[in-house]
Motif scaffolding. Structure first.
Motif, PDB file in Angstrom:
ATOM      1  N   GLY A 118      38.240   2.080 111.933  1.00  9.03           N
ATOM      2  CA  GLY A 118      38.726   3.263 112.631  1.00  9.03           C
ATOM      3  C   GLY A 118      39.032   4.398 111.666  1.00  9.03           C
ATOM      4  N   VAL A 119      40.108   5.121 111.960  1.00  7.44           N
ATOM      5  CA  VAL A 119      40.441   6.351 111.253  1.00  7.44           C
ATOM      6  C   VAL A 119      41.830   6.246 110.641  1.00  7.44           C
ATOM      7  N   LEU A 120      41.947   6.668 109.396  1.00  9.75           N
ATOM      8  CA  LEU A 120      43.236   6.834 108.744  1.00  9.75           C
ATOM      9  C   LEU A 120      43.435   8.323 108.521  1.00  9.75           C
ATOM     10  N   PHE A 121      44.361   8.922 109.251  1.00 11.83           N
ATOM     11  CA  PHE A 121      44.637  10.353 109.149  1.00 11.83           C
ATOM     12  C   PHE A 121      45.903  10.552 108.339  1.00 11.83           C
ATOM     13  N   MET A 122      45.774  11.249 107.226  1.00  7.35           N
ATOM     14  CA  MET A 122      46.905  11.501 106.340  1.00  7.35           C
ATOM     15  C   MET A 122      47.159  13.000 106.295  1.00  7.35           C
ATOM     16  N   ASP A 123      48.117  13.436 107.101  1.00  8.46           N
ATOM     17  CA  ASP A 123      48.498  14.846 107.149  1.00  8.46           C
ATOM     18  C   ASP A 123      49.406  15.162 105.967  1.00  8.46           C
ATOM     19  N   GLU A 124      49.423  16.429 105.561  1.00  6.71           N
ATOM     20  CA  GLU A 124      50.197  16.848 104.376  1.00  6.71           C
ATOM     21  C   GLU A 124      49.823  15.963 103.188  1.00  6.71           C
ATOM     22  N   PHE A 125      48.527  15.850 102.942  1.00  3.02           N
ATOM     23  CA  PHE A 125      48.001  14.910 101.952  1.00  3.02           C
ATOM     24  C   PHE A 125      48.642  15.046 100.564  1.00  3.02           C
ATOM     25  N   PRO A 126      48.785  16.257 100.014  1.00  2.00           N
ATOM     26  CA  PRO A 126      49.384  16.349  98.671  1.00  2.00           C
ATOM     27  C   PRO A 126      50.866  15.978  98.625  1.00  2.00           C
ATOM     28  N   GLU A 127      51.518  15.883  99.805  1.00  2.00           N
ATOM     29  CA  GLU A 127      52.941  15.542  99.833  1.00  2.00           C
ATOM     30  C   GLU A 127      53.178  14.043  99.675  1.00  2.00           C
ATOM     31  N   PHE A 128      52.137  13.228  99.825  1.00  2.00           N
ATOM     32  CA  PHE A 128      52.290  11.795  99.589  1.00  2.00           C
ATOM     33  C   PHE A 128      52.570  11.572  98.103  1.00  2.00           C
ATOM     34  N   PRO A 129      53.377  10.573  97.757  1.00  2.00           N
ATOM     35  CA  PRO A 129      53.616  10.282  96.342  1.00  2.00           C
ATOM     36  C   PRO A 129      52.304  10.022  95.606  1.00  2.00           C
ATOM     37  N   GLU A 153      46.883   7.282  94.672  1.00  2.00           N
ATOM     38  CA  GLU A 153      45.982   6.631  93.728  1.00  2.00           C
ATOM     39  C   GLU A 153      45.599   5.225  94.170  1.00  2.00           C
ATOM     40  N   THR A 154      46.441   4.594  94.977  1.00  2.00           N
ATOM     41  CA  THR A 154      46.098   3.252  95.456  1.00  2.00           C
ATOM     42  C   THR A 154      44.936   3.277  96.448  1.00  2.00           C
ATOM     43  N   LEU A 155      44.576   4.454  96.947  1.00  2.00           N
ATOM     44  CA  LEU A 155      43.479   4.551  97.908  1.00  2.00           C
ATOM     45  C   LEU A 155      42.115   4.491  97.240  1.00  2.00           C
ATOM     46  N   ARG A 156      42.055   4.773  95.946  1.00  2.00           N
ATOM     47  CA  ARG A 156      40.769   4.940  95.288  1.00  2.00           C
ATOM     48  C   ARG A 156      39.900   3.683  95.355  1.00  2.00           C
ATOM     49  N   GLN A 157      40.454   2.557  94.983  1.00  2.00           N
ATOM     50  CA  GLN A 157      39.662   1.322  94.984  1.00  2.00           C
ATOM     51  C   GLN A 157      39.297   0.853  96.392  1.00  2.00           C
ATOM     52  N   ALA A 215      41.898  13.669 105.715  1.00  2.00           N
ATOM     53  CA  ALA A 215      43.073  14.234 105.056  1.00  2.00           C
ATOM     54  C   ALA A 215      43.206  15.695 105.413  1.00  2.00           C
ATOM     55  N   ALA A 216      44.435  16.133 105.601  1.00  2.00           N
ATOM     56  CA  ALA A 216      44.714  17.541 105.905  1.00  2.00           C
ATOM     57  C   ALA A 216      45.740  18.051 104.907  1.00  2.00           C
ATOM     58  N   ALA A 217      45.537  19.283 104.450  1.00  2.00           N
ATOM     59  CA  ALA A 217      46.439  19.840 103.444  1.00  2.00           C
ATOM     60  C   ALA A 217      46.512  21.351 103.591  1.00  2.00           C
ATOM     61  N   ASN A 218      47.684  21.908 103.276  1.00  2.00           N
ATOM     62  CA  ASN A 218      47.816  23.346 103.137  1.00  2.00           C
ATOM     63  C   ASN A 218      47.225  23.742 101.785  1.00  2.00           C
ATOM     64  N   MET A 271      47.445  21.597  94.776  1.00  2.00           N
ATOM     65  CA  MET A 271      46.300  20.712  94.973  1.00  2.00           C
ATOM     66  C   MET A 271      46.091  19.782  93.774  1.00  2.00           C
ATOM     67  N   ALA A 272      46.715  20.100  92.617  1.00  2.00           N
ATOM     68  CA  ALA A 272      46.618  19.215  91.464  1.00  2.00           C
ATOM     69  C   ALA A 272      47.350  17.900  91.698  1.00  2.00           C
ATOM     70  N   ARG A 273      48.171  17.833  92.754  1.00  2.00           N
ATOM     71  CA  ARG A 273      48.816  16.567  93.092  1.00  2.00           C
ATOM     72  C   ARG A 273      47.798  15.518  93.526  1.00  2.00           C
ATOM     73  N   VAL A 274      46.640  15.979  93.974  1.00  2.00           N
ATOM     74  CA  VAL A 274      45.541  15.070  94.333  1.00  2.00           C
ATOM     75  C   VAL A 274      44.616  14.996  93.130  1.00  2.00           C
ATOM     76  N   SER A 275      44.458  13.831  92.554  1.00  2.00           N
ATOM     77  CA  SER A 275      43.676  13.696  91.330  1.00  2.00           C
ATOM     78  C   SER A 275      42.201  13.971  91.586  1.00  2.00           C
ATOM     79  N   GLY A 276      41.511  14.335  90.515  1.00  2.00           N
ATOM     80  CA  GLY A 276      40.081  14.583  90.612  1.00  2.00           C
ATOM     81  C   GLY A 276      39.290  13.380  91.089  1.00  2.00           C
ATOM     82  N   PRO A 277      39.539  12.170  90.556  1.00  2.00           N
ATOM     83  CA  PRO A 277      38.794  11.000  91.035  1.00  2.00           C
ATOM     84  C   PRO A 277      38.971  10.732  92.524  1.00  2.00           C
ATOM     85  N   LEU A 278      40.168  10.993  93.063  1.00  2.00           N
ATOM     86  CA  LEU A 278      40.386  10.797  94.498  1.00  2.00           C
ATOM     87  C   LEU A 278      39.681  11.875  95.298  1.00  2.00           C
ATOM     88  N   MET A 279      39.776  13.123  94.847  1.00  2.00           N
ATOM     89  CA  MET A 279      39.108  14.212  95.554  1.00  2.00           C
ATOM     90  C   MET A 279      37.595  14.007  95.558  1.00  2.00           C
TER      91      MET A 279
END
Length: 504
Positions: free
Chosen positions: A295-306, A311-315, A341-344, A369-377
């Protein structure tokens, strides 16, 4: 005499067969249960004794020993009541020991002998089918278990019904599969005015199970668009419904009586912990990424997540599974989900809005937006900016095309992928294709290769980005009903991939 009954113990989404060995031997009167039982299993002896007394069956003044084999596997839950009672009845020659040995049983006993429904009938039925046995469970759990066609499911209302069945007095009729729960409350994309490019990106993401990043000012409709994604997704296939239900059972979210063909839509809050997202806690329960499987995992305010959570999402995004490793448990869960993912664009949210100029531009957006790492983006197949809605668009009549029309195109594209990947293990959509398989399903002509090569050199596409562009282009071609990827399919895929990218 030693009688043998069978039940299951649960490890993650797997149900492992447990042999219940019941021995009635001379000695001081005692009733002991061994084999690493937890408190609920140990208390079964009192419930079983009371239930048998309610049937006017008195236990002999002998030593009763119940062994749950394999003895080194932890046993948890009240569903061991019924198999223990069944083993005792066979050891006392009240029911046929041979018939009992061909049955996998689970169910909780009340003190008057009534069978109380328990979770786990579905994975237990799958384990019984693999071992070529029938399943005996409470009547209320029968419709859930009966979805497994390869297994005969018997739903009993009480222990008396079980005794009558195995003694040949009154046979229990096989349970029928429960009714599929209808999809209700789905929101329509017709409610969204404007945002045609975002709707197109949503359609492509749904067709190929691609990950999508939505960036835009507050109130531009990012969450509104994501909330309408379930309305354009095809229903779960029977195999996917079983997989999803198994995970929801482990999490304690599976309703009794039937399955749902609706795809999961999970939207955790940005304060969620690592254990909540990837899984953990007592018993290593599945997290949001596994609950969103198929299904779908919707993560609103994506950069606000720790940062650690993101980073645990990458693998898991790459492998489609996650291993929850704890001191007392190592459990593997599937997690093949679509990430939205949704972000301001910045902390204040108005970096890209000329009407409300950000006072700290452009540093505010870069820092945020730097809170989201390059490998994840880099793992997002589609990235789009959702502009503010113009007030004149709000006064327009509703769009003529809604979720039903888009869902039909998505279903046709998914059908093409199902036929394409038939017989290929672990591959169901274009997003799953990789390596040699991806090259076979997404060949490019000389013009397409030149376009992609120039874009990769100019914008610095990574190898992962290169392959994700090919997957998206293949999905766009599927939506058009085309066998080959044309130049405009590739150009559109590049446009979504390079949205916001900087030229070298």
């Amino acid at each position: 005499m030693v009688a043998h009954a069978y039940t299951v113990a649960f490890e993650g989404v797997e149900a492992r067969l447990v042999e219940v060995q019941c021995a009635v031997s001379p000695g001081l009167p005692a009733f002991s249960i061994v084999g690493l039982p937890d408190k609920a299993v140990s208390e079964a002896r009192d419930r079983v004794r009371a239930a048998l007394t309610a049937l006017a069956i008195a236990l002999p003044s002998k030593r009763i020993t119940v062994n749950l084999s394999p003895a080194d596997m932890p046993k948890e839950g009240s569903h061991f009541d019924l198999p223990i009672a069944l083993g005792l009845l066979a050891a006392l020659d009240i029911v046929s020991a041979e018939a009992v040995s061909r049955t996998v049983a689970l169910g909780e006993l009340s003190l008057d002998g009534t069978l109380v429904p328990v979770l786990g009938a579905l994975p237990a039925a799958m384990a019984a089918a693999e071992d070529d046995r029938q399943l005996l469970c409470p009547r209320a759990s029968g419709p859930e278990a009966a979805w497994v066609d390869a297994c005969t499911v018997l739903g009993a209302g009480s222990l008396m019904d079980v005794v009558r069945h195995f003694s040949g007095q009154s046979v229990i009729a096989p349970a029928m599969a429960g009714v599929i729960a209808p999809e209700t409350g789905l929101k329509d994309l017709r409610d969204v005015k404007g945002q045609e490019r975002a709707k197109r990106a949503l359609e492509i993401a749904a067709a190929g199970r691609h990950h999508l990043m939505l960036t835009g000012t507050p109130g531009s409709g990012k969450s509104m668009l994501a909330a309408r994604l379930p309305g354009i997704l095809p229903p779960l296939t029977p195999l996917e419904a079983l997989e999803t239900s198994m995970i929801h059972f482990v999490a304690g979210l599976l309703d009794q009586g039937g399955l749902s063909r609706a795809r999961p839509f999970r939207e955790p809050h940005h304060t969620a912990s690592i254990a909540a997202i990837t899984g953990g806690g007592r018993g290593a329960k599945p997290g949001e990424i596994s609950l969103a499987h198929n299904g779908v995992l919707f993560m609103d305010e994506f950069p606000e997540f720790p940062r650690a959570v993101l980073e645990t999402l990458r693998q898991p995004i790459e492998t489609g599974e996650v291993v929850v490793a704890r001191a007392n448990a190592h459990v593997r869960y599937p997690c093949r989900f679509m990430l939205i993912a949704a972000a301001n664009p910045c902390k204040c949210g108005y970096l890209s809005d000329p009407a409300q100029a950000c006072a700290r531009a452009p540093g505010c957006g870069a820092d945020y937006m730097a809170r989201v790492s390059g490998p994840l983006m880099d793992r997002f197949d589609l990235r789009i900016e959702v502009p503010p809605v113009v007030f004149t668009d709000l006064n327009l009549p509703p769009p003529t095309e809604g979720s039903a029309e888009i869902a039909a195109r998505v279903a046709a594209a998914r059908a093409r992928q199902t036929a394409r990947f038939e017989g290929v293990a672990g591959v169901r959509t274009n997003a799953d294709a990789e390596g040699q398989l991806l090259e076979e399903i997404a060949p490019l002509d000389a013009e397409g290769r030149d376009l992609l090569s120039r874009a990769a050199d100019r914008f610095g596409l990574s190898a992962r980005g290169y392959h994700r562009v090919l997957r998206v282009a293949r999905t766009i071609a599927d939506l058009d009903g085309a066998d080959a990827i044309a130049r405009h399919h590739l150009a559109e895929a590049l446009g979504y991939r390079l949205s916001g990218a900087k030229e070298r």
